[in-house]
Write a protein that holds these residues in place. Structure first.
Motif, short mmCIF file in Angstrom:
data_model
loop_
_atom_site.label_atom_id
_atom_site.label_comp_id
_atom_site.label_asym_id
_atom_site.label_seq_id
_atom_site.Cartn_x
_atom_site.Cartn_y
_atom_site.Cartn_z
N THR A 117 0.83 -1.21 0.00
CA THR A 117 0.00 0.00 0.00
C THR A 117 0.86 1.25 0.00
OG1 THR A 117 -1.77 -1.15 1.20
CG2 THR A 117 -1.82 1.25 1.22
N ASP A 118 1.94 1.24 0.74
CA ASP A 118 2.82 2.40 0.79
C ASP A 118 3.42 2.70 -0.58
OD1 ASP A 118 2.38 2.88 3.45
OD2 ASP A 118 4.13 1.77 4.15
N LEU A 119 3.79 1.66 -1.31
CA LEU A 119 4.35 1.86 -2.65
C LEU A 119 3.31 2.47 -3.59
CD1 LEU A 119 6.51 -1.34 -3.24
CD2 LEU A 119 7.33 1.01 -3.13
N ASN A 127 3.67 10.49 -9.46
CA ASN A 127 2.87 10.93 -10.60
C ASN A 127 2.43 12.38 -10.44
OD1 ASN A 127 2.95 8.52 -12.09
ND2 ASN A 127 1.27 7.64 -10.91
N HIS A 128 2.14 12.79 -9.21
CA HIS A 128 1.75 14.18 -8.97
C HIS A 128 2.92 15.11 -9.29
CE1 HIS A 128 -0.80 17.27 -7.10
NE2 HIS A 128 0.33 17.78 -6.64
N ASP A 157 13.52 0.25 -17.74
CA ASP A 157 13.43 1.42 -18.60
C ASP A 157 13.01 2.64 -17.79
OD1 ASP A 157 14.14 -0.02 -20.85
OD2 ASP A 157 12.07 -0.50 -21.38
N PHE A 158 13.64 3.76 -18.07
CA PHE A 158 13.40 5.01 -17.35
C PHE A 158 11.92 5.40 -17.42
CE2 PHE A 158 14.22 9.85 -17.33
CZ PHE A 158 14.16 9.88 -15.93
N LYS A 159 11.37 5.76 -16.25
CA LYS A 159 10.02 6.28 -16.07
C LYS A 159 8.91 5.23 -16.19
CE LYS A 159 10.44 9.87 -18.90
NZ LYS A 159 10.14 11.15 -19.59
N THR A 160 9.27 3.95 -16.30
CA THR A 160 8.25 2.91 -16.28
C THR A 160 7.86 2.62 -14.83
OG1 THR A 160 9.89 1.13 -16.18
CG2 THR A 160 9.17 1.86 -18.37
N GLU A 161 6.75 1.92 -14.64
CA GLU A 161 6.30 1.60 -13.28
C GLU A 161 7.32 0.74 -12.54
OE1 GLU A 161 2.49 -0.41 -10.92
OE2 GLU A 161 2.37 0.00 -13.08
N ALA A 162 7.91 -0.22 -13.24
CA ALA A 162 8.94 -1.07 -12.62
C ALA A 162 10.14 -0.24 -12.21
CB ALA A 162 9.36 -2.17 -13.59
N TYR A 163 10.50 0.73 -13.05
CA TYR A 163 11.62 1.63 -12.73
C TYR A 163 11.33 2.40 -11.44
CZ TYR A 163 14.43 5.90 -12.88
OH TYR A 163 15.25 6.95 -12.54
#
Length: 244
Positions: A117-119, A127-128, A157-163
Motif C-alpha cells: 500500500t505504501d508503494l 505521478n503528482h 526502462d526510465f520512467k516505467t512503473e517497474a523503474y
C-alpha cells in the motif's frame, strides 16, 4: 530530480516549500479531506557545494548516485521534489539484542518492503510531481527530468512503473521521526508502554517523554508535538511531586 533554469517564481528558497495532497487511494480512519502525502521542494543553485552536500550526507545515497548528482550540479541548478508518505502502513519492530545495557538494540524498520500500500500511495506522489513538472503555472521553469536511480534499477526502462518501484525502494529515506516504540495506551497486554500521564506501566517513577510514545505518526513535523509533550510531562512531574 531535474536540471535546468528555474524562473523567479519557483526560485524562492532552498527547501522551505512544502505542499500537501490526498492520493484518494486509501482511507485509514480519517476523512478523505485529510492529506496522506507531502511534496517538499529543494532547489540547489549552480555548483552548490554547501546545501547539496549537506543533503547528500544526510541521505547517504550510493556512491554512483551521489557522484551523478554532484556532476550534474556542476553545470546546472537542480530541483528536487520529494514525495513523502504522511501515514505509512508499514510497521517495523525493535527488540533487545541482549541483557547487556551497553549493546545497541535491534532495529528493523521494514520500510516499504512490508506493505505494498505504501508503494501505491508513494507512486501517486511521484505521478503528482511529474504532472507538476508538466504544468507551466507551477513556476518551476524549463527542467529536464534526470535518471539518478540506484545501479540495481538500471535494467528497468526510465520512467516505467517497474523503474519507479525499484527506485523508490532503493532511494527512499525516512524523515528521521519514527514513533510508536513506547506507545501510549491503556492496555500493557496490547503492547502499550505508557499511560496518559507518560508513566511506564508497572513502574512507579519512570516516564518516557519523546516521540516514541506517539501511537501513529503525525502528518506534520513532530518537533512541536514533542515540545508540547515535554511541557505536559513537566507539569505532571511537578504536580506529582507536590500534590501526589
Amino acid at each position: 530530480m531535474c536540471r535546468g533554469e528555474p524562473n523567479p517564481i519557483g526560485n524562492l528558497s532552498n527547501i522551505n516549500q512544502v505542499g500537501y495532497i490526498n492520493s484518494n487511494l486509501v482511507n485509514e480512519t480519517k476523512s478523505d479531506q485529510f492529506p496522506d502525502l507531502s511534496i517538499t521542494k529543494q532547489l540547489y543553485t549552480l555548483n552548490d557545494t554547501v546545501h547539496l552536500h549537506l543533503m547528500l550526507n544526510a541521505t547517504r545515497y550510493n556512491e554512483l548516485t551521489e557522484w551523478f548528482i554532484k556532476g550534474k550540479n556542476m553545470f546546472n541548478p537542480l530541483l528536487i521534489l520529494h514525495p513523502t508518505l504522511l501515514h505509512p502502513f508499514s510497521r517495523g519492530n525493535l527488540s533487545l539484542a541482549s541483557t547487556n545495557i551497553d549493546d545497541p538494540p535491534l532495529i528493523y524498520p521494514n520500510f516499504l518492503d512490508s506493505n505494498t500500500t505504501d508503494l501505491v500511495v508513494l507512486m501517486a506522489g511521484v505521478n503528482h510531481v511529474l504532472n507538476m513538472l508538466n504544468t507551466n503555472s507551477t513556476g518551476f521553469g524549463d527542467f529536464e527530468l534526470l535518471d539518478i536511480t540506484s545501479p540495481n534499477c538500471l535494467p528497468y526502462d526510465f520512467k516505467t512503473e517497474a523503474y519507479w518501484n525499484c527506485t523508490m525502494k532503493a532511494l527512499a529515506r525516512p524523515t528521521g521521526q519514527p514513533v510508536g516504540t513506547c506507545r501510549m495506551g491503556t492496555d500493557p497486554m496490547n503492547n502499550d508502554v505508557v499511560n496518559e500521564r507518560l508513566k511506564v506501566f508497572g513502574m512507579n517513577n519512570l516516564r518516557v517523554v519523546d516521540g516514541s510514545v506517539i501511537p501513529t505518526i503525525t502528518a506534520g513535523d513532530g518537533t512541536t508535538t514533542n515540545v508540547m509533550m515535554a511541557e505536559k510531562a513537566a507539569y505532571y512531574i511537578l504536580y506529582d511531586t507536590y500534590f501526589g
